[in-house]
Design an enzyme around this catalytic site. Structure first.
Site, PDB file in Angstrom:
ATOM      1  N   ASP A 140       0.875  -1.187   0.000  1.00  0.00           N
ATOM      2  CA  ASP A 140       0.000   0.000   0.000  1.00  0.00           C
ATOM      3  C   ASP A 140       0.900   1.221   0.000  1.00  0.00           C
ATOM      4  OD1 ASP A 140      -2.083   2.035   0.875  1.00  0.00           O
ATOM      5  OD2 ASP A 140      -3.283   0.237   1.113  1.00  0.00           O
ATOM      6  N   TYR A 186     -14.774   7.614 -12.145  1.00  0.00           N
ATOM      7  CA  TYR A 186     -14.635   6.389 -11.328  1.00  0.00           C
ATOM      8  C   TYR A 186     -15.226   5.195 -12.066  1.00  0.00           C
ATOM      9  CZ  TYR A 186     -15.160   3.249  -7.286  1.00  0.00           C
ATOM     10  OH  TYR A 186     -15.095   2.178  -6.416  1.00  0.00           O
ATOM     11  N   LYS A 218     -13.613   1.468 -13.475  1.00  0.00           N
ATOM     12  CA  LYS A 218     -14.076   0.143 -13.054  1.00  0.00           C
ATOM     13  C   LYS A 218     -14.551  -0.696 -14.246  1.00  0.00           C
ATOM     14  CE  LYS A 218     -13.098   0.731  -8.711  1.00  0.00           C
ATOM     15  NZ  LYS A 218     -12.033  -0.078  -8.084  1.00  0.00           N
ATOM     16  N   ILE A 239     -20.004  -0.434   0.284  1.00  0.00           N
ATOM     17  CA  ILE A 239     -19.326  -1.149   1.372  1.00  0.00           C
ATOM     18  C   ILE A 239     -18.836  -0.125   2.398  1.00  0.00           C
ATOM     19  CG2 ILE A 239     -17.489  -2.802   1.934  1.00  0.00           C
ATOM     20  CD1 ILE A 239     -19.574  -3.870  -0.122  1.00  0.00           C
ATOM     21  N   THR A 287     -16.493   1.423   4.244  1.00  0.00           N
ATOM     22  CA  THR A 287     -15.044   1.616   4.394  1.00  0.00           C
ATOM     23  C   THR A 287     -14.758   3.118   4.422  1.00  0.00           C
ATOM     24  OG1 THR A 287     -14.478   1.823   2.061  1.00  0.00           O
ATOM     25  CG2 THR A 287     -14.659  -0.421   2.913  1.00  0.00           C
TER      26      THR A 287
HETATM   27  N1  NAD Z   1     -16.238   1.037  -0.384  1.00  0.00           N
HETATM   28  C1  NAD Z   1     -17.059   0.827  -1.397  1.00  0.00           C
HETATM   29  O1  NAD Z   1     -18.269   1.112  -1.340  1.00  0.00           O
HETATM   30  C2  NAD Z   1     -16.524   0.230  -2.675  1.00  0.00           C
HETATM   31  C3  NAD Z   1     -17.445  -0.214  -3.623  1.00  0.00           C
HETATM   32  C4  NAD Z   1     -16.988  -0.774  -4.805  1.00  0.00           C
HETATM   33  C5  NAD Z   1     -15.620  -0.894  -5.018  1.00  0.00           C
HETATM   34  N2  NAD Z   1     -14.750  -0.455  -4.088  1.00  0.00           N
HETATM   35  C6  NAD Z   1     -13.322  -0.605  -4.377  1.00  0.00           C
HETATM   36  O2  NAD Z   1     -12.703  -1.340  -3.343  1.00  0.00           O
HETATM   37  C7  NAD Z   1     -11.311  -1.064  -3.335  1.00  0.00           C
HETATM   38  C8  NAD Z   1     -10.872  -0.823  -1.896  1.00  0.00           C
HETATM   39  O3  NAD Z   1     -11.499   0.358  -1.415  1.00  0.00           O
HETATM   40  P1  NAD Z   1     -12.029   0.493   0.071  1.00  0.00           P
HETATM   41  O4  NAD Z   1     -13.478   0.726  -0.016  1.00  0.00           O
HETATM   42  O5  NAD Z   1     -11.501  -0.601   0.894  1.00  0.00           O
HETATM   43  O6  NAD Z   1     -11.381   1.914   0.441  1.00  0.00           O
HETATM   44  P2  NAD Z   1     -10.198   2.315   1.396  1.00  0.00           P
HETATM   45  O7  NAD Z   1     -10.002   3.758   1.148  1.00  0.00           O
HETATM   46  O8  NAD Z   1     -10.462   1.831   2.762  1.00  0.00           O
HETATM   47  O9  NAD Z   1      -8.944   1.487   0.818  1.00  0.00           O
HETATM   48  C9  NAD Z   1      -8.286   1.837  -0.355  1.00  0.00           C
HETATM   49  C10 NAD Z   1      -6.813   1.492  -0.191  1.00  0.00           C
HETATM   50  O10 NAD Z   1      -6.129   1.768  -1.430  1.00  0.00           O
HETATM   51  C11 NAD Z   1      -4.888   2.377  -1.089  1.00  0.00           C
HETATM   52  N3  NAD Z   1      -4.346   3.177  -2.175  1.00  0.00           N
HETATM   53  C12 NAD Z   1      -4.807   4.332  -2.689  1.00  0.00           C
HETATM   54  N4  NAD Z   1      -3.971   4.793  -3.625  1.00  0.00           N
HETATM   55  C13 NAD Z   1      -2.964   3.899  -3.717  1.00  0.00           C
HETATM   56  C14 NAD Z   1      -1.768   3.830  -4.502  1.00  0.00           C
HETATM   57  N5  NAD Z   1      -1.437   4.789  -5.372  1.00  0.00           N
HETATM   58  N6  NAD Z   1      -0.982   2.731  -4.367  1.00  0.00           N
HETATM   59  C15 NAD Z   1      -1.283   1.772  -3.462  1.00  0.00           C
HETATM   60  N7  NAD Z   1      -2.369   1.805  -2.674  1.00  0.00           N
HETATM   61  C16 NAD Z   1      -3.191   2.863  -2.803  1.00  0.00           C
HETATM   62  C17 NAD Z   1      -5.234   3.282   0.107  1.00  0.00           C
HETATM   63  O11 NAD Z   1      -4.078   3.710   0.799  1.00  0.00           O
HETATM   64  C18 NAD Z   1      -6.138   2.373   0.892  1.00  0.00           C
HETATM   65  O12 NAD Z   1      -5.441   1.572   1.808  1.00  0.00           O
HETATM   66  C19 NAD Z   1     -11.119   0.138  -4.265  1.00  0.00           C
HETATM   67  O13 NAD Z   1     -10.602  -0.336  -5.508  1.00  0.00           O
HETATM   68  C20 NAD Z   1     -12.526   0.669  -4.446  1.00  0.00           C
HETATM   69  O14 NAD Z   1     -12.690   1.342  -5.664  1.00  0.00           O
HETATM   70  C21 NAD Z   1     -15.160   0.095  -2.907  1.00  0.00           C
END
Ligand code: NAD
Length: 263
Positions: free
Chosen positions: A36, A167, A171, A200, A202
């Protein structure tokens, strides 16, 4: 479900990535590399993993998916320590909401660099290594595997939202290279899949402006279960796709969304 090989989780410093790294430990994996840009978050994840089970081997290393060199270094270090890659979860992502007329080109480029190009860089490094390694027997299927990849896309990769133009395009793109490489490398015993989470709970959700028309409450209403998902529920999908229970599954975007209306 057993994971006798080597797991990686990029984006493990928070949310879904952290839950995925912890679930690999709970499911018996003992060799796990986590990456990360958020190194403090990564250290916390490692601590939580070791609280689940002491004695496992965890490599925590900074990995910035916007940098080709950083991604390649992360996977080189992982292979140097563990010898191979078997279950690779590409989770890192960011969210810049906005309709197209609200977004700058710089915001569009940034989001594509992290979500789309970054995930592709990880996938390319993983497949490059998997092609070099011998397939291994799998615990829950009759078939060998050279490696399995599970990417995190989104419901925004399967449908449109009026304030998520950039975004959503990242995706959709993730599902594109997931399917193409699934078909391209299937004969080499490499599987490539994705999950498409709904809303989700988060830290990322904090980045959606609650005053936006397509806000979290509106998005959650589209989900038949009427609640936000938990990161652990998405992690279950990722681990299933990596496991040999999914030995005949490749090139899919698995919805993990509590039943989303219209998708
Ligand atoms: N939370 C939701 O509702 C949701 C829904 C659909 C998809 N997602 C996807 O799930 C994945 C995880 O997101 P999350 O919800 O756990 O959010 P989050 O913000 O908790 O986690 C995202 C992580 O990605 C890391 N990150 C960001 N830029 C980075 C980089 N340049 N290099 C390495 N790491 C990097 C961040 O430091 C963080 O730890 C993402 O791809 C997000 O698009 C989330």
């Amino acid at each position: 479900m057993r994971f006798p090989g080597v797991a990686t989780v990029v984006g493990a410093g928070s949310g879904i990535g952290r839950a995925t790294a912890i679930l690999f430990v709970k499911r018996g994996c003992t060799k796990i590399a986590i990456g990360d840009v958020n190194v403090a978050g990564l250290a916390e994840t490692k601590k939580l993993m070791l609280e689940v089970k002491g004695g496992i081997e965890v490599l925590d290393a900074e990995c910035d998916v916007t940098s080709e060199e950083s991604v390649n270094t992360f996977f080189t270090r992982t292979v140097a320590k563990f010898g191979r890659l078997d279950y690779c979860c590409n989770v890192a992502g960011m969210l810049i909401p906005g309709a197209s007329t609200d977004l700058s080109a710089a915001q569009y480029d940034k989001q594509h660099s992290v979500n789309c190009r970054g995930m592709w860089l990880c996938q390319r490094a993983e497949i490059t290594q998997m092609l070099k390694q011998d397939p291994i027997d799998t615990p829950d299927s009759a078939f060998q595997s050279r490696g399995a990849i599970a990417n995190v896309a989104s419901m925004a990769g399967l449908r449109g939202y009026d304030n998520l133009a950039s975004y959503s395009s990242t995706k959709h793109a993730i599902l594109g290279f997931t399917k193409c490489d699934a078909y391209g490398y299937a004969s080499k015993l490499i599987r490539v899949n994705a999950v498409c989470p709904g809303v989700i709970a988060t830290p990322m959700l904090g980045e959606i402006d609650p005053n936006d028309k397509t806000n979290i409450a509106e998005m959650t209403k589209d989900m038949a279960m009427g609640r936000q998902g938990q990161p652990e529920e998405v992690a279950e999908g990722l681990l299933w796709l990596c496991s040999s229970y999914a030995s005949f599954v490749t090139g899919i975007g698995l919805p993990v969304n509590g039943g989303m209306v219209g998708a």
